[in-house]
Design an enzyme around this catalytic site. Structure first.
Site, PDB file in Angstrom:
ATOM      1  N   ARG A  31     -28.442  19.802 -55.656  1.00  0.00           N
ATOM      2  CA  ARG A  31     -29.870  20.036 -55.831  1.00  0.00           C
ATOM      3  C   ARG A  31     -30.749  19.516 -54.689  1.00  0.00           C
ATOM      4  NH1 ARG A  31     -31.561  18.834 -62.043  1.00  0.00           N
ATOM      5  NH2 ARG A  31     -33.402  19.935 -61.317  1.00  0.00           N
ATOM      6  N   HIS A  77     -28.557  30.130 -60.497  1.00  0.00           N
ATOM      7  CA  HIS A  77     -29.178  28.804 -60.572  1.00  0.00           C
ATOM      8  C   HIS A  77     -29.577  28.484 -62.013  1.00  0.00           C
ATOM      9  CE1 HIS A  77     -30.702  25.417 -58.268  1.00  0.00           C
ATOM     10  NE2 HIS A  77     -31.839  25.455 -58.946  1.00  0.00           N
ATOM     11  N   TYR A 121     -47.811  37.390 -61.335  1.00  0.00           N
ATOM     12  CA  TYR A 121     -48.898  37.989 -60.567  1.00  0.00           C
ATOM     13  C   TYR A 121     -48.549  38.180 -59.083  1.00  0.00           C
ATOM     14  CZ  TYR A 121     -51.722  36.732 -64.636  1.00  0.00           C
ATOM     15  OH  TYR A 121     -52.209  36.621 -65.912  1.00  0.00           O
TER      16      TYR A 121
END
Length: 815
Positions: A31, A77, A121
């Site tokens: 990570r 992931h 968006y």
């Protein structure tokens, strides 16, 4: 409690320790830390690979960010969607990433700290440079591993055709460790990688000449070089950043401060709020107004100063109390072979170059395998067309493909793959045009295979290919440096203390050197008495004089095939009549190592080359830029065989005619284009084939001069018109330039001369004679010439010849 129940006693301390270590390693590897090879954390790598799978190329329409996040989360992931989206947003922010790897459409946040719009968006696709991260990934260039559920395969690392870890940096907090790597300029980073590939022994100091420091997306200034050097040397360091500010006059005799660039990772809105709070708290006086006038054209923060206040004092206080001056702490921590490691600048480049070698080697093997497979098929099709009537007859008379393939193998030794290709072949391919195409394709495949094998069989060819490919990326994507590096108060660069002035450097035959002011020798009229150039010891004389300046770097090529670099101001200054200092006390020369050639670094133009000649007849042509960065202990200029010596180095900017002469009176003339360019440490190729007892004594460039002057040990000499020497093939025995005998002795030197050239001859006993080339007899090639100097005794001999242009005993030229 039942009798069959098992009770396991566990040491709680050991269990907590092992569990925590497993958790911390998971965070570190999976990570928080980037891989040294591609500079990416797993989430970024998965995002880029996921976008490629979705076909989000730079020339394709953007797609909803939510689609990308969902695809990456579902396939690769298995973490929260917000973590993936945050990583994607950062890849697209030009104020966070030096060279963005994603191209966003919509609100992706701002330098004011505004959050990006929700992923439903915004839209996104890969940037152009991101394609270079994934280039050739389909050619077995990297390993693929199963994803979290084993249903998909994902790359363990990306090919990363440019040094992304250097270029874009990285930051992350793991367990017990953190990384904070600064971004750099793409062009500078690639130049440093190329310099390392050409000279793996290059020092960090020399690499810093290519990468002077970080190059932040937001520009600003870096104060001083101490922190940069510390970070590049140790992997840790602190860099002081400062905003770009200027003071300009304002209405009614007032002043204002204009802030156009701020330090990296500083929030502009919070910075303005901080300044306003300091004014309210009266910790900073003299500010009447502050406003943000930033727009699409760039940043512009205006701080208006009161009429009776000093803008410089206000600005210094802003540096002191706000993030207009900030510190960036570098921690070059990355994963090397799955383990975290602190890396210096050279190690970062070394691991990246090793990765590129593996990528290009695997790609080449892939292409080679495909080319061989295709050539195998094409050869089968050619055999089929050559025997097309029999082939058709076999196919028509058989009902089973396996039977047909067996017959093909028995009669024509066609493999199963070739046989299947013949069965799949369309009838229209039987035309003459198709046959010509197959023959042409077969030849092209053979050339391709030969080329690919040349890469796999030569480390030099592999390196040159990598250099060519990353140079292409540099030319395509590189831009100007944004962050300027300026001196910090109290930090002094010694070269800045040295006054830049024009100087002369004198080097004698025996290796004495000195520095003199340029006006030491005044111009005299022809026929003047002249002045002494220096008090050289008996038999010594000035071998080389160059004009330069104190800030110039000098290159010294030696008889052992090495080249050293030294700043001109480090050469001790001497008087006009002093001998100078032995160069062995200035450079780290080995015992018996002599200076062969001296030149200034500025002489080496970008496109020029150097030609190096050895005593045993080897010659090498190499790019001059190979010698632009040299460590103090020197580097190899040419690899020498046993008992060989480097005797001459010449710079060329175009193809030149070379004249190479030997002590037994042989000369060969050929063009430099007959010598292929080689790497810096190459041995070279044969220039002239020598007899057992022969050796090369000179290499000269045939310029505008008319004659070749030949001088022997016993003082004999002559000049021969260059019309008597024709170009030959490199590596031949050459033609005779002098009739050597016991009477004349061996050839000492040859020089191109004109009638008005003056020459200086020096004997073993220290006697010198100056004479004009006009007074030397002109004869043919195979003659012994005439006596030019009577020697003092039988033990005496001519040891050196030079043109008088290099001497200063009788000054007749502009200096």
């Amino acid at each position: 409690m039942t009798e069959n129940q098992n009770i396991i006693n566990i040491d709680l301390e050991k269990k907590m320790k092992s569990s925590y270590l497993e958790y911390s390693m998971s965070v570190i590897v999976s990570r928080a830390l980037p891989d040294v090879r591609d500079g990416l954390k797993p989430v970024h790598r998965r995002i880029l690979y996921g976008m490629q799978q979705l076909g989000l190329d730079p020339n394709k329409p953007t797609r909803k960010s939510a689609r990308v996040v969902g695809d990456v989360m579902g396939k690769f992931h298995p973490h929260g969607d917000s973590a993936i989206y945050d990583a994607l947003v950062r890849l697209a922010q030009d104020f966070s990433t030096r060279y963005p790897l994603a191209q966003g459409q919509g609100n992706f946040g701002s330098i004011d700290g505004d959050q990006a719009a929700a992923m439903r968006y915004t839209e996104v696709r890969m940037s152009k440079i991101a394609k270079e991260m994934l280039r050739d990934i389909g050619k077995d260039t990297v390993d693929f591993i199963p994803n979290f559920d084993g249903e998909e395969m994902e790359p363990s690392v990306l090919p990363s055709r440019f040094p992304n870890l250097l270029v874009n940096g990285s930051n992350g907090i793991a367990v017990g460790m953190a990384t904070n790597m600064a971004p750099h300029n793409l062009g500078e980073s690639i130049d440093a990688c190329i310099a390392y590939m050409r000279n793996p022994e290059i020092s960090i100091d020399d690499l810093i000449k290519f990468i002077p420091g970080p190059d932040f997306p937001t520009g600003a200034l870096i104060l001083g070089k101490t922190g940069i050097k510390e970070a590049y040397t140790t992997g840790r360091g602190k860099i002081k950043q400062r905003a770009v500010c200027r003071i300009e006059p304002f209405k009614k005799n007032r002043e204002r401060i204009i802030i156009s660039e701020i330090p990296y990772q500083v929030n502009k809105a919070r910075l303005i709020e901080k300044i306003a709070d300091l004014v309210k708290e009266k910790r900073i006086d003299g500010i009447s107004d502050i406003r943000d006038e930033s727009d699409r054209k760039g940043m512009r923060i205006v701080v208006e100063i009161k009429r009776d206040s000093n803008a410089n004092i206000v600005l210094n206080n802003l540096y002191k109390y706000t993030q207009l001056e900030n510190t960036f702490g570098i921690i070059n921590l990355a994963l090397v072979g799955g383990e975290p490691k602190i890396l210096n600048l050279k190690e970062l480049i070394e691991y990246y170059v090793d990765h590129q070698k593996e990528v290009v080697t695997r790609r080449t093997n892939f292409d080679l395998s495909r080319a061989r497979e295709r050539k195998h098929i094409v050869e089968g099709l050619i055999i089929a067309i050559d025997h097309i009537d029999e082939i058709i007859k076999i196919i028509r008379s058989s009902y089973d493909n396996d039977e047909i393939k067996k017959i093909f193998f028995d009669r024509y030794k066609l493999s199963d793959a070739q046989s299947q290709a013949i069965l799949d072949m369309q009838l229209k391919r039987l035309s003459g045009l198709e046959i010509e195409k197959l023959n042409a394709e077969n030849k092209e495949l053979a050339d391709t295979i030969e080329y690919l094998l040349s890469i796999l069989n030569s480390e030099e060819n592999l390196i040159n290919l990598i250099i060519d490919e990353i140079t292409e990326i540099k030319e395509k994507y590189s831009d100007e440096r944004r962050t300027k590096i300026v001196p910090d108060e109290g930090e002094i660069d010694i070269t800045e203390l040295i006054e830049e002035e024009d100087i002369l450097i004198n080097l004698t035959k025996d290796g004495y050197i000195k520095r003199l002011p340029i006006d030491t020798y005044k111009v005299q009229n022809r026929g003047g008495k002249g002045i002494a150039a220096g008090n050289t010891k008996e038999g010594d004389f000035i071998k080389k004089i160059i004009t330069t300046n104190t800030h110039e770097d000098l290159l010294f090529f030696t008889s052992l095939g090495k080249v050293y670099s030294l700043e001109a101001y480090k050469i001790p200054e001497g008087s006009r009549t002093s001998r100078g200092q032995a160069i062995i006390n200035i450079l780290n020369l080995e015992t018996g190592e002599k200076i062969t050639e001296m030149m200034t670094l500025s002489e080496l133009s970008k496109n020029s080359q150097l030609v190096l000649q050895t005593q045993q007849g080897q010659i090498k042509k190499t790019d001059a830029e190979n010698f632009t960065n040299i460590r103090r202990n020197g580097i190899i200029a040419i690899s020498l065989k046993d008992w060989d010596k480097l005797i001459s180095v010449r710079q060329i900017d175009k193809d030149e005619e070379l004249i190479i002469s030997t002590q037994n009176g042989m000369t060969i003339q050929f063009n430099t284009k007959d010598v292929r360019s080689m790497g810096r440490s190459a041995v070279g190729v044969r220039a002239i084939r020598l007899d057992k007892d022969d050796a090369v004594v000179s290499m000269n460039i045939k310029g505008e001069e008319t004659y070749l002057l030949v001088v022997t040990e016993n003082g004999f000499g002559k000049k021969t018109s260059f019309s008597n020497f024709k170009n030959q093939n490199r590596g031949g025995k050459g033609v005779r330039c002098h009739k050597v005998s016991e009477k004349t002795g061996k050839v000492v030197d040859t020089l191109p001369v004109d009638l008005d050239t003056d020459i200086m001859m020096v004997s073993l006993k220290g006697d010198m004679i100056r004479l004009s080339a006009r007074d030397v007899s002109t004869t043919g090639r195979n003659t012994m010439g005439v006596k030019l100097k009577n020697l003092a005794s039988e033990e005496d001999a001519i040891v050196s010849v030079t043109t008088y242009d290099n001497m200063l005993e009788d000054e007749e030229k502009d200096v």
